[in-house]
Design a protein around this motif. Structure first.
Motif, PDB file in Angstrom:
ATOM      1  N   TRP A 174       0.704  -1.134   0.109  1.00 43.64           N
ATOM      2  CA  TRP A 174      -0.103  -0.071  -0.065  1.00 43.64           C
ATOM      3  C   TRP A 174       0.982   1.288   0.059  1.00 43.64           C
ATOM      4  O   TRP A 174       0.579   2.233  -0.764  1.00 43.64           O
ATOM      5  CB  TRP A 174      -0.956   0.129   1.164  1.00 43.64           C
ATOM      6  CG  TRP A 174      -2.142  -0.783   1.085  1.00 43.64           C
ATOM      7  CD1 TRP A 174      -2.418  -2.040   1.873  1.00 43.64           C
ATOM      8  CD2 TRP A 174      -3.372  -0.865  -0.052  1.00 43.64           C
ATOM      9  NE1 TRP A 174      -3.673  -2.667   1.454  1.00 43.64           N
ATOM     10  CE2 TRP A 174      -4.111  -1.866   0.303  1.00 43.64           C
ATOM     11  CE3 TRP A 174      -3.388   0.093  -0.856  1.00 43.64           C
ATOM     12  CZ2 TRP A 174      -5.069  -2.057  -0.444  1.00 43.64           C
ATOM     13  CZ3 TRP A 174      -4.717   0.023  -1.740  1.00 43.64           C
ATOM     14  CH2 TRP A 174      -5.494  -1.106  -1.478  1.00 43.64           C
ATOM     15  N   GLU A 175       2.020   1.430   0.745  1.00 38.76           N
ATOM     16  CA  GLU A 175       2.768   2.455   0.638  1.00 38.76           C
ATOM     17  C   GLU A 175       3.283   2.699  -0.611  1.00 38.76           C
ATOM     18  O   GLU A 175       3.491   3.858  -1.060  1.00 38.76           O
ATOM     19  CB  GLU A 175       3.931   2.426   1.658  1.00 38.76           C
ATOM     20  CG  GLU A 175       3.415   2.445   3.260  1.00 38.76           C
ATOM     21  CD  GLU A 175       4.648   2.308   4.223  1.00 38.76           C
ATOM     22  OE1 GLU A 175       5.632   1.663   3.751  1.00 38.76           O
ATOM     23  OE2 GLU A 175       4.107   2.470   5.536  1.00 38.76           O
ATOM     24  N   ASP A 176       3.822   1.492  -1.201  1.00 42.29           N
ATOM     25  CA  ASP A 176       4.504   1.819  -2.802  1.00 42.29           C
ATOM     26  C   ASP A 176       3.537   2.312  -3.795  1.00 42.29           C
ATOM     27  O   ASP A 176       3.618   3.242  -4.314  1.00 42.29           O
ATOM     28  CB  ASP A 176       4.919   0.493  -3.372  1.00 42.29           C
ATOM     29  CG  ASP A 176       6.213  -0.044  -2.438  1.00 42.29           C
ATOM     30  OD1 ASP A 176       6.790   0.583  -1.757  1.00 42.29           O
ATOM     31  OD2 ASP A 176       6.480  -1.222  -2.695  1.00 42.29           O
ATOM     32  N   ILE A 177       2.193   1.895  -3.675  1.00 43.92           N
ATOM     33  CA  ILE A 177       1.041   2.370  -4.386  1.00 43.92           C
ATOM     34  C   ILE A 177       0.812   3.848  -4.134  1.00 43.92           C
ATOM     35  O   ILE A 177       0.470   4.620  -5.019  1.00 43.92           O
ATOM     36  CB  ILE A 177       0.055   1.452  -4.461  1.00 43.92           C
ATOM     37  CG1 ILE A 177       0.290   0.066  -5.156  1.00 43.92           C
ATOM     38  CG2 ILE A 177      -1.230   2.241  -5.142  1.00 43.92           C
ATOM     39  CD1 ILE A 177      -0.677  -0.845  -4.990  1.00 43.92           C
ATOM     40  N   ASN A 178       0.896   4.041  -2.801  1.00 40.58           N
ATOM     41  CA  ASN A 178       0.763   5.388  -2.269  1.00 40.58           C
ATOM     42  C   ASN A 178       1.647   6.558  -2.990  1.00 40.58           C
ATOM     43  O   ASN A 178       1.222   7.667  -3.506  1.00 40.58           O
ATOM     44  CB  ASN A 178       0.877   5.644  -0.902  1.00 40.58           C
ATOM     45  CG  ASN A 178       0.246   6.967  -0.381  1.00 40.58           C
ATOM     46  OD1 ASN A 178      -0.999   7.103  -0.453  1.00 40.58           O
ATOM     47  ND2 ASN A 178       1.048   7.634   0.454  1.00 40.58           N
ATOM     48  N   VAL A 179       2.786   6.004  -2.956  1.00 41.68           N
ATOM     49  CA  VAL A 179       4.006   6.907  -3.666  1.00 41.68           C
ATOM     50  C   VAL A 179       3.552   7.193  -5.147  1.00 41.68           C
ATOM     51  O   VAL A 179       3.715   8.413  -5.518  1.00 41.68           O
ATOM     52  CB  VAL A 179       5.279   6.405  -3.571  1.00 41.68           C
ATOM     53  CG1 VAL A 179       6.304   7.040  -4.380  1.00 41.68           C
ATOM     54  CG2 VAL A 179       5.740   6.124  -2.123  1.00 41.68           C
ATOM     55  N   LEU A 180       3.194   6.179  -5.878  1.00 44.60           N
ATOM     56  CA  LEU A 180       2.792   6.375  -7.514  1.00 44.60           C
ATOM     57  C   LEU A 180       1.657   7.355  -7.342  1.00 44.60           C
ATOM     58  O   LEU A 180       1.544   8.366  -8.113  1.00 44.60           O
ATOM     59  CB  LEU A 180       2.260   4.977  -7.954  1.00 44.60           C
ATOM     60  CG  LEU A 180       3.501   4.116  -8.283  1.00 44.60           C
ATOM     61  CD1 LEU A 180       2.737   2.907  -8.796  1.00 44.60           C
ATOM     62  CD2 LEU A 180       4.595   4.620  -9.092  1.00 44.60           C
ATOM     63  N   LEU A 181       0.545   7.305  -6.464  1.00 41.82           N
ATOM     64  CA  LEU A 181      -0.496   8.060  -6.300  1.00 41.82           C
ATOM     65  C   LEU A 181      -0.146   9.703  -6.381  1.00 41.82           C
ATOM     66  O   LEU A 181      -0.576  10.828  -6.614  1.00 41.82           O
ATOM     67  CB  LEU A 181      -1.673   7.588  -5.613  1.00 41.82           C
ATOM     68  CG  LEU A 181      -2.111   6.450  -6.104  1.00 41.82           C
ATOM     69  CD1 LEU A 181      -3.419   5.932  -4.998  1.00 41.82           C
ATOM     70  CD2 LEU A 181      -2.866   6.486  -7.424  1.00 41.82           C
ATOM     71  N   GLU A 182       0.626   9.478  -5.090  1.00 40.68           N
ATOM     72  CA  GLU A 182       1.418  11.337  -4.767  1.00 40.68           C
ATOM     73  C   GLU A 182       1.900  11.869  -5.876  1.00 40.68           C
ATOM     74  O   GLU A 182       1.609  12.937  -6.241  1.00 40.68           O
ATOM     75  CB  GLU A 182       2.511  10.961  -3.490  1.00 40.68           C
ATOM     76  CG  GLU A 182       1.701  10.799  -2.236  1.00 40.68           C
ATOM     77  CD  GLU A 182       2.815  10.398  -1.325  1.00 40.68           C
ATOM     78  OE1 GLU A 182       3.898  10.124  -1.607  1.00 40.68           O
ATOM     79  OE2 GLU A 182       2.404  10.550  -0.065  1.00 40.68           O
ATOM     80  N   GLU A 183       2.931  11.047  -6.657  1.00 42.19           N
ATOM     81  CA  GLU A 183       3.355  11.658  -7.840  1.00 42.19           C
ATOM     82  C   GLU A 183       2.125  12.261  -8.864  1.00 42.19           C
ATOM     83  O   GLU A 183       2.367  13.342  -9.511  1.00 42.19           O
ATOM     84  CB  GLU A 183       4.173  10.761  -8.426  1.00 42.19           C
ATOM     85  CG  GLU A 183       5.704  10.326  -7.665  1.00 42.19           C
ATOM     86  CD  GLU A 183       6.664   9.525  -8.292  1.00 42.19           C
ATOM     87  OE1 GLU A 183       6.302   8.897  -9.376  1.00 42.19           O
ATOM     88  OE2 GLU A 183       7.573   9.080  -7.595  1.00 42.19           O
ATOM     89  N   SER A 184       1.370  11.324  -8.992  1.00 40.31           N
ATOM     90  CA  SER A 184       0.339  11.480 -10.082  1.00 40.31           C
ATOM     91  C   SER A 184      -0.680  12.582  -9.529  1.00 40.31           C
ATOM     92  O   SER A 184      -1.137  13.652 -10.501  1.00 40.31           O
ATOM     93  CB  SER A 184      -0.709  10.331 -10.280  1.00 40.31           C
ATOM     94  OG  SER A 184       0.248   9.254 -10.685  1.00 40.31           O
ATOM     95  N   ARG A 185      -0.598  12.888  -8.283  1.00 39.67           N
ATOM     96  CA  ARG A 185      -1.618  13.999  -8.110  1.00 39.67           C
ATOM     97  C   ARG A 185      -0.884  15.308  -8.165  1.00 39.67           C
ATOM     98  O   ARG A 185      -1.345  16.198  -8.485  1.00 39.67           O
ATOM     99  CB  ARG A 185      -2.049  13.632  -6.362  1.00 39.67           C
ATOM    100  CG  ARG A 185      -3.065  14.863  -5.949  1.00 39.67           C
ATOM    101  CD  ARG A 185      -3.793  14.472  -4.689  1.00 39.67           C
ATOM    102  NE  ARG A 185      -2.843  14.602  -3.536  1.00 39.67           N
ATOM    103  CZ  ARG A 185      -3.080  14.607  -2.404  1.00 39.67           C
ATOM    104  NH1 ARG A 185      -4.412  14.412  -2.073  1.00 39.67           N
ATOM    105  NH2 ARG A 185      -2.374  14.623  -1.187  1.00 39.67           N
TER     106      ARG A 185
END
Length: 265
Positions: free
Chosen positions: A183-194
């Motif tokens: 979940w933390e790894d995917i959260n990093v991807l989403l932070e960059e996308s946002r």
């Protein structure tokens, strides 16, 4: 043989009664959001595992509007195969067609991480760690004595599957660490996308202007974590990563305004 370009009548069997609400299954929500990305209309029915092809939910029936006799209906199950069939029949667009080779691999990797690893980790949390909560929800429609028997059979099958697959062989601490890391790894991807997005609406896990197949899968898993009371550890992890919740909230607002929103902290 391709069916008519006119949208067929689609009935989605979710395995649970009720409308205007999400189900605990990430695969049901994955398929629903995939239909809504395209703006397709569909009916919801509960159905049952016994009636489903392959013994799996979700499953769908498709029937051409001008040929609505029972002999013309097609029934399909398995969310990936349903989506692929709808793409092949020009009912849904292929979301990954224009991706680069690298993004196609990344998209496939995100889906595999969720469906082939996290799914089993959460399966242990639901069926082993929180068995009674899971049984009472999944088998709520059955009489209590039957619920006990069927629940025990499911538990045994889950135990055998998780042991053979390997998840059961890890310690509780190791399983928790795996879930948290995913979940933390995917959260990093989403932070960059946002950060890259200048829109107030949804943003997407690969950072593009449009959703990919990974977004449908990811949305399903986030929603499942937020509403399933049989996976409290996963729910706490997801709620502790606000970008995950924000990502799902924006998709909900755009594509599921008719659905109840999960309880918020």
């Amino acid at each position: 043989m391709r069916i008519s370009h006119k949208q067929p009548e689609i009935t989605l069997y979710r395995g649970f009664p009720g409308t205007g609400i999400y189900t605990w299954s990430p695969f049901v929500t994955k398929l629903e959001v995939r239909l809504r990305f395209r703006g397709l209309s569909y009916r919801i029915e509960s159905g049952s595992v016994r009636a489903a092809p392959r013994g799996k939910v979700p499953y769908v029936t498709l029937c051409d509007e001008d040929e609505s006799g029972p002999d013309q209906a097609r029934t399909m199950s398995d969310s990936d195969l349903i989506i692929q069939n709808l793409v092949d029949d020009d009912i849904l667009p292929g979301l990954n067609v224009d991706l680069s080779v690298q993004d196609k691999v990344l998209d496939s990797g995100i889906r595999a991480l969720l469906e082939d690893k996290l799914y089993f980790l959460q399966g242990h949390e639901k069926w082993i760690d929180n068995y009674y909560s899971m049984r009472e929800h999944i088998l709520a429609s059955l009489p209590y004595p039957v619920r006990i028997i069927v629940g025990h059979l499911i538990y045994r099958k889950q135990y055998q599957t998780l042991h053979g697959q390997g998840t059961l062989r890890y310690s509780a601490e190791e399983r928790s660490a795996f879930k948290k890391q995913i979940w933390e790894d995917i959260n990093v991807l989403l932070e960059e996308s946002r950060l890259q997005s200048d829109r107030k609406g949804p943003y997407w896990v690969l950072g593009g202007q449009h959703p990919t197949e990974a977004d449908a899968t990811l949305f399903g898993f986030i929603v499942g974590a937020l509403i399933c009371t049989a996976c409290p550890e996963t729910q706490a992890i997801v709620r502790g990563l606000p970008v995950l919740v924000d990502y799902a909230h924006r998709i909900h607002d755009r594509y599921f305004p008719d659905y109840d929103l999960w309880a918020e902290d």
